[in-house]
Design a protein around this motif. Structure first.
Motif, short mmCIF file in Angstrom:
data_model
loop_
_atom_site.label_atom_id
_atom_site.label_comp_id
_atom_site.label_asym_id
_atom_site.label_seq_id
_atom_site.Cartn_x
_atom_site.Cartn_y
_atom_site.Cartn_z
N LEU A 79 41.82 36.25 46.11
CA LEU A 79 42.00 37.49 46.87
C LEU A 79 42.48 38.62 45.97
CD1 LEU A 79 43.54 36.40 50.28
CD2 LEU A 79 41.40 37.60 49.90
N GLY A 80 43.41 38.31 45.07
CA GLY A 80 43.92 39.32 44.17
C GLY A 80 42.83 39.90 43.28
N ARG A 81 41.86 39.06 42.89
CA ARG A 81 40.76 39.51 42.03
C ARG A 81 39.88 40.51 42.77
NH1 ARG A 81 39.08 41.48 38.56
NH2 ARG A 81 37.81 40.84 36.80
N SER A 82 39.61 40.25 44.04
CA SER A 82 38.77 41.18 44.80
C SER A 82 39.47 42.51 45.04
CB SER A 82 38.36 40.55 46.14
OG SER A 82 39.51 40.23 46.92
N GLY A 83 40.82 42.52 44.92
CA GLY A 83 41.55 43.76 45.07
C GLY A 83 41.24 44.77 43.98
N CYS A 84 40.71 44.28 42.84
CA CYS A 84 40.35 45.18 41.74
C CYS A 84 39.25 46.16 42.17
CB CYS A 84 39.87 44.38 40.52
SG CYS A 84 41.16 43.37 39.77
N MET A 85 38.53 45.81 43.22
CA MET A 85 37.48 46.71 43.71
C MET A 85 38.07 48.05 44.13
SD MET A 85 35.11 46.25 47.13
CE MET A 85 36.57 46.32 48.19
N PHE A 86 39.27 48.05 44.71
CA PHE A 86 39.84 49.28 45.23
C PHE A 86 40.26 50.25 44.13
CE2 PHE A 86 40.62 46.12 48.60
CZ PHE A 86 39.96 46.75 49.64
N THR A 87 40.74 49.72 43.02
CA THR A 87 41.13 50.60 41.93
C THR A 87 39.98 50.84 40.95
OG1 THR A 87 41.95 48.72 40.61
CG2 THR A 87 43.54 49.86 42.03
N GLY A 88 38.95 50.01 41.01
CA GLY A 88 37.79 50.19 40.13
C GLY A 88 38.00 49.67 38.73
N CYS A 89 39.08 48.93 38.49
CA CYS A 89 39.31 48.37 37.17
C CYS A 89 38.43 47.13 36.98
CB CYS A 89 40.78 48.01 36.98
SG CYS A 89 41.39 46.77 38.15
N CYS A 90 38.37 46.61 35.77
CA CYS A 90 37.62 45.38 35.48
C CYS A 90 36.17 45.50 35.95
CB CYS A 90 38.27 44.17 36.13
SG CYS A 90 40.05 44.04 35.85
N TYR A 91 35.58 46.66 35.76
CA TYR A 91 34.26 46.94 36.30
C TYR A 91 33.14 46.29 35.47
CZ TYR A 91 35.01 50.59 32.80
OH TYR A 91 35.34 51.25 31.66
N ILE A 103 58.10 25.53 42.15
CA ILE A 103 57.06 25.32 41.13
C ILE A 103 55.94 26.34 41.29
CG2 ILE A 103 55.26 23.74 40.32
CD1 ILE A 103 57.22 21.43 40.97
N GLY A 104 55.46 26.53 42.53
CA GLY A 104 54.41 27.51 42.77
C GLY A 104 54.84 28.92 42.39
N PHE A 105 56.08 29.25 42.74
CA PHE A 105 56.61 30.58 42.41
C PHE A 105 56.74 30.76 40.90
CE2 PHE A 105 60.34 33.24 41.45
CZ PHE A 105 59.95 34.44 42.05
N LEU A 106 57.24 29.75 40.21
CA LEU A 106 57.41 29.85 38.76
C LEU A 106 56.07 29.95 38.04
CD1 LEU A 106 60.32 27.30 38.17
CD2 LEU A 106 60.44 29.79 37.96
N GLY A 163 47.48 46.74 46.08
CA GLY A 163 48.75 46.05 46.33
C GLY A 163 48.71 45.21 47.59
N LEU A 164 48.00 45.71 48.62
CA LEU A 164 47.87 44.96 49.86
C LEU A 164 47.14 43.64 49.64
CD1 LEU A 164 48.14 44.75 52.94
CD2 LEU A 164 45.98 46.02 53.13
N MET A 165 46.06 43.68 48.86
CA MET A 165 45.32 42.45 48.57
C MET A 165 46.17 41.47 47.78
SD MET A 165 42.42 42.64 50.03
CE MET A 165 41.49 41.32 49.26
N GLY A 166 47.00 41.99 46.87
CA GLY A 166 47.90 41.13 46.12
C GLY A 166 48.92 40.48 47.03
N THR A 167 49.43 41.23 47.99
CA THR A 167 50.41 40.69 48.94
C THR A 167 49.79 39.61 49.82
OG1 THR A 167 51.59 42.81 48.99
CG2 THR A 167 52.01 41.27 50.80
N ILE A 168 48.57 39.88 50.30
CA ILE A 168 47.87 38.87 51.11
C ILE A 168 47.59 37.63 50.27
CG2 ILE A 168 45.75 38.36 52.38
CD1 ILE A 168 45.59 41.33 53.09
N GLY A 169 47.23 37.84 49.00
CA GLY A 169 46.99 36.72 48.10
C GLY A 169 48.23 35.85 47.92
N GLN A 170 49.39 36.48 47.83
CA GLN A 170 50.63 35.70 47.72
C GLN A 170 50.91 34.93 49.00
OE1 GLN A 170 54.04 37.84 45.95
NE2 GLN A 170 52.57 39.40 45.30
N GLY A 171 50.54 35.52 50.15
CA GLY A 171 50.68 34.79 51.41
C GLY A 171 49.78 33.57 51.46
#
Length: 263
Positions: free
Chosen positions: A126-138, A54-57, A20-28
């Motif tokens: 950044l959000g994609r690299s966050g998958c490393m923490f949960t181990g999904c999309c391995y 537009i970016g938000f939508l 979730g932190l990586m997703g938040t940073i990605g949105q920033g």
């Protein structure tokens, strides 16, 4: 690598907080990319407000689209809608989102496409690299890989590969925008779709987490999505170039035809 694997094993929540932190940073980063665009283009305040919407939508469309794809894959189970699927499958529809936003906010499609591309690229690398923490999309199993909670084993770090080529596309788009005299030409979003679709198509062969959706032995449904995405991006670039050539000679560009594409 051992340090990273020890850290991943020590996560008591399965990596959800860090994901979730990586997703938040990605949105920033997404918002900073949009802000950079308006500073570079010396836009009016009204255009800034339009661009943020537009970016938000575009971002929210992709988020909810991935929920729908998960819902679809689980047979429309009522308790599965909030689960996260693959956000990349929604990228193919971004041209339609950009066109609708352009009509809604009374701006150009090129402007809306630039914002959509920057917003999604800024978030996704950044959000994609966050998958490393949960181990999904391995990726496939390997001794020197990164630990995955889903398999309790070391897997090929496909997240890093996809994050790197997404970052490369992000930098490419920014470099185009930084060119002297740049005006929104509508090409950044097609470039994003084409390059991402091709790169993700090949990186998907290193994935093992999508094996339940394999078709034709080694092809997954994501492969089909990526081919479609690259085709949409390539067709858009072809049509934009044709439109530019027609404008140079004062002709009205026609819609793409199979016969015309062969020329």
């Amino acid at each position: 690598m051992q340090f990273i694997n020890d850290f991943l094993r020590s996560q008591s929540d399965g990596g959800l907080a860090n994901y979730g932190l990586m997703g938040t940073i990605g949105q920033g980063v997404m918002m900073l990319a949009v802000l950079f665009y308006f500073i570079r283009m010396k836009s009016r305040w009204l255009d800034w407000i339009k661009g943020v919407f537009i970016g938000f939508l575009a971002f929210e469309f992709c988020v909810y689209a991935q929920h729908f794809f998960t819902w679809y894959h689980t047979g429309f189970a009522l308790d599965s809608y909030e689960q996260v699927s693959n956000i990349a499958v929604a990228f193919t529809a971004l041209p339609l989102v950009a066109w609708l936003c352009a009509k809604t906010f009374n701006t150009s499609v090129g402007f809306a496409g630039d914002i959509s591309a920057l917003a999604l690229l800024g978030f996704h690398f950044l959000g994609r690299s966050g998958c490393m923490f949960t181990g999904c999309c391995y990726g496939f199993p390997c001794d020197w890989g990164v630990y995955s909670h889903h398999t309790d084993a070391n897997q090929f770090p496909v997240w890093w590969v996809e994050s790197l080529f997404t970052l490369a596309i992000f930098v490419f788009v920014i470099c185009r925008i930084c060119r002297k005299g740049y005006t929104p030409d509508g090409k950044n979003l097609p470039y994003f779709l084409l390059f991402y679709g091709v790169c993700r198509f090949f990186s998907e062969f290193t994935r093992e987490s999508t094996h339940e959706h394999w078709i034709f032995r080694r092809f997954s449904d994501i492969h089909i999505h990526m081919l479609l995405m690259a085709a949409v991006g390539g067709l858009m670039l072809w049509y934009i170039r044709k439109k530019e050539r027609a404008a140079e000679v004062g002709e009205e560009p026609s819609l793409p035809t199979l016969k015309g594409m062969r020329k």
